[in-house]
Design an enzyme around this catalytic site. Sequence first.
Site, PDB file in Angstrom:
ATOM      1  CD  GLU A 178      -3.024  -0.697  -0.091  1.00  0.00           C
ATOM      2  OE1 GLU A 178      -3.055   0.458  -0.569  1.00  0.00           O
ATOM      3  OE2 GLU A 178      -3.716  -1.629  -0.525  1.00  0.00           O
TER       4      GLU A 178
ATOM      5  CE1 TYR B 101      -7.181   2.901  -0.485  1.00  0.00           C
ATOM      6  CE2 TYR B 101      -4.811   3.257  -0.430  1.00  0.00           C
ATOM      7  CZ  TYR B 101      -5.903   2.495  -0.802  1.00  0.00           C
ATOM      8  OH  TYR B 101      -5.705   1.317  -1.466  1.00  0.00           O
TER       9      TYR B 101
ATOM     10  CG  ASP C 158      -8.215   2.765  -4.714  1.00  0.00           C
ATOM     11  OD1 ASP C 158      -9.457   2.715  -4.878  1.00  0.00           O
ATOM     12  OD2 ASP C 158      -7.429   1.933  -5.216  1.00  0.00           O
TER      13      ASP C 158
END
Length: 386
Positions: free
Chosen positions: A65, A147, A165
Amino acid sequence: MARRGGSGGVGAFFRLLPGGWFVINGSVSPSAADLLRWYDRHRRTLPWRALPGQSADPYRVWLSEIMLQQTTVTAVIPYFDRFLAAFPDVTALARAPQDRVMTLWAGLGYYARARNLHACAQVVAGRGGRFPDTVEGLLELPGIGTYTAAAIAAIAFGRPVVPVDGNVERVTTRLFALTDPLPAARRAIARQAMTLNDDAPARARPSDFAQALFDLGAGICTPRTPACVLCPWRDACAANRQGIAATLPRRAAKAARPVRHGVHFCLTDAAGGLLLVRRPEKGLLGGMMGLPGPHWRDAPWLPAEALAHAPAAPRLRPQWQKVGQVKHVFTHFTLLVDVYAARVDTFPNSLVGAEGMVHPAGDGAVALPSLMRKCVALAQAAHVFD
């Protein structure tokens, strides 16, 4: 009619249609079960993704990520594989020298991510190698924003949250035909996205549901030519019914990207050494090795004022040649760099001590960002060093 509690605490009136669809306040709500059935057949195989029936590895999820911020899956995969080979767990990453981390990151861009990655690994290693398992706990770690915390919490720890996202933002905008332009509409889109996992199947499989949303946006609900006929949510999609899916999300007109100007000096010696300096820790390319040069600015550099910033030492008389200009686009501005090159027989100790360090010009062990590699390549192509 019946009432179902929404994520915002206000009940939404709905009725159940054949096939598991809901009508909520007059709009068709997408079925999580349909999306998960599609995902079970079409899920992507990715090096950080757990196989069906396996639990996700929080370290792999976190590493991927961070790398995927502002970067495509295709670009990230080889970097992820190299990082995992060098640092198989968070403790190994925490113990590594920062220069080693930056070297493996070089070329991936947005270098503050690498510094935060290393700092975060050290914090997690201090916790016995265990990541926090809540959004709130993850938000306290270096380099983890809203996020990323939601993505790790959902995928690695099964928390019923929707990470928003670009893919999820696009899916949501089309599902509900949200026509207000980005970026102003981003908060409203995120609030709407949070309703997608109100369905019981989504809450039963939060890790798979989050990744199904990612895959739907990446493979079906694509930016320019969405494959609506293949979409498991096509009947629930308001934009598809209105024939406007390909036009969403709408974006406000972008302001012209400003242009800044830089100068960098590529100085080599007869042994093939290249003079490099470490950039300040804060700011773009912070902490990375680079070519000497003054701070970037808004106005172009005249040759005389540019050369006033060239590396200097007693009895050093390099014959600087301007070999061209490099264009490099950052997120918020375009940088134009005038590149000067010269060669000397030997680097004086005073120059190396004052300016930085010398490395072989082609040494892959030096973490040069792509901007600096462009500058070196331009100087080499000019045959100044021959």
